[in-house]
Design an enzyme around this catalytic site. Structure first.
Site: not given
Ligand SMILES: *Cc1c(COP(=O)(O)O)cnc(C)c1O
Length: 354
Positions: A36, A131
């Site tokens: 993302k 969250r």
């Molecule tokens: C963005 C995200 C991740 C990845 O997180 P990082 O800190 O970049 O490894 C994993 N799980 C969810 C639900 C996310 O939104």
């Protein structure tokens, strides 16, 4: 060369992904590579897959659709709860979505029936970071409801920590997730194939030697992209932290007083500037700003400090030499600066190696 530009070293990213995949496989943990922060880049998804990640995860349908259109055939996980307005797109393009709301799950079921497909579900559990996630005490009730919904298959459960409140993954909350997996399997006589323990913030916990329990998947973005764990942003041993470099061009360079003249009110973005008077300085302006990146997440070269930013100007002080117009200055980026640089249409992406 175009400026501003983001230079992306694919070899360094490949190394990071492969290193983490190999190291985690020793703990029985598979990796979902998260794209993302890269606007769902097909190049980065493909290199992650070549490096051994089992699936790609992204939080935006636009990114998942663009990965599909660019020929990515592997399983794609939508790792944010779907919007009801997008359920048709979700079941058409994502193999699995992460969910925590029954109303959304009902709509996903209807959309899957219409599309004549089966859609995989990972139920997200709230374990303290506040969250997304179903309260643990409500999980069994939710599973019971989802099992009744046609064309959906519960593939696993997961949790996400260290995002909203910085709650660290630890022996206690990870054990809780394992226990929930076991109790759901027992109660409903089903097998949960994915127990997704979290994100890059989980690496310290994995490597700490605690029991891994049932956790068999992590979703990694930042640790692959920037080579850092995300609880303290420490460099992970052996990984590259400089796969991305942001380069901008000098458009003005002058000797100016360090202290402004006149009555001081707000700046362009509402903050007050509080300059200290240190005499005349080498000040330069780069053609980059808040429309392009997060200036607070830029790491300048030695002897350069960032004095301020507006939409399109980044003002620097150089401690040593003055710059010349047309000269380029390189910055390392943090996650926030990377995210915005990758998504800014003004920044040219330059792919190196690979
Ligand atoms: C963005 C995200 C991740 C990845 O997180 P990082 O800190 O970049 O490894 C994993 N799980 C969810 C639900 C996310 O939104």
């Amino acid at each position: 060369m175009n400026a501003p530009r983001l230079e992306i070293n694919l070899d360094k990213l490949y190394f990071n992904a492969q290193y983490l995949v190999k190291k985690l496989s020793r703990y029985g943990i598979s990796v979902t590579g998260v794209t993302k922060a890269t606007l769902g880049s097909e190049k980065i998804a493909s290199l992650m897959l070549r490096a051994g990640v089992v699936t790609i995860g992204d939080s935006r349908m636009e990114n998942i659709e663009s990965l599909r259109q660019n020929g990515v055939k592997e399983q794609l996980f939508l790792i944010r709860s779907p919007m009801i307005s997008q359920v048709d797109r979700v079941v058409a393009n994502a193999s699995i979505s992460f969910n925590s709301e029954l109303d959304v799950l009902k709509k996903l079921s209807e959309a899957s029936i219409l599309a004549g497909c089966n859609h995989g579900i990972v139920l997200m559990v709230e374990l303290g970071d506040l969250r997304e996630g179903i309260m643990p005490s409500d999980l069994s009730k939710t599973v019971e409801q989802v099992l009744k919904l046609p064309n959906l298959t519960i593939r696993g459960i997961g949790t996400n920590l260290a995002c909203q409140n910085g709650v660290s993954p630890d022996a206690e909350n990870m054990l809780k997730l394992s226990q929930l997996a076991c109790s759901i399997e027992k109660e409903f006589d089903i097998k949960l194939e994915i127990i997704s323990g979290g994100n890059s913030a989980n690496l310290n916990w994995v490597f700490s030697g605690d029991s891994i329990g049932r956790i068999n998947n992590l979703r990694l973005g930042e640790s692959i992209l920037l080579g850092r764990e995300t609880l303290s942003r420490n460099k992970i041993d052996n990984l590259n932290t400089d796969a991305f470099t942001l380069i901008a061009e000098v458009i003005e360079s002058k000797i100016k007083p360090s202290s402004p003249t006149g009555h001081i009110a707000q700046t362009a973005f509402g903050e007050k500037s509080v300059p200290t008077d240190r005499g005349d300085i080498f000040q330069s302006i780069l053609a980059i700003g808040r429309q392009d990146t997060d200036p607070d997440g830029l790491i300048p070269p030695e002897n350069i400090t960032i004095l301020g930013t507006s939409s399109d100007h980044l003002v620097l002080e150089s401690k040593k030499d003055s710059f010349s117009c047309g000269q380029e200055i390189s910055f390392q980026v943090n996650y926030s600066a990377l995210l915005r640089a990758m998504t800014s249409p003004y920044i040219t992406k330059v792919w190196l190696n690979g």
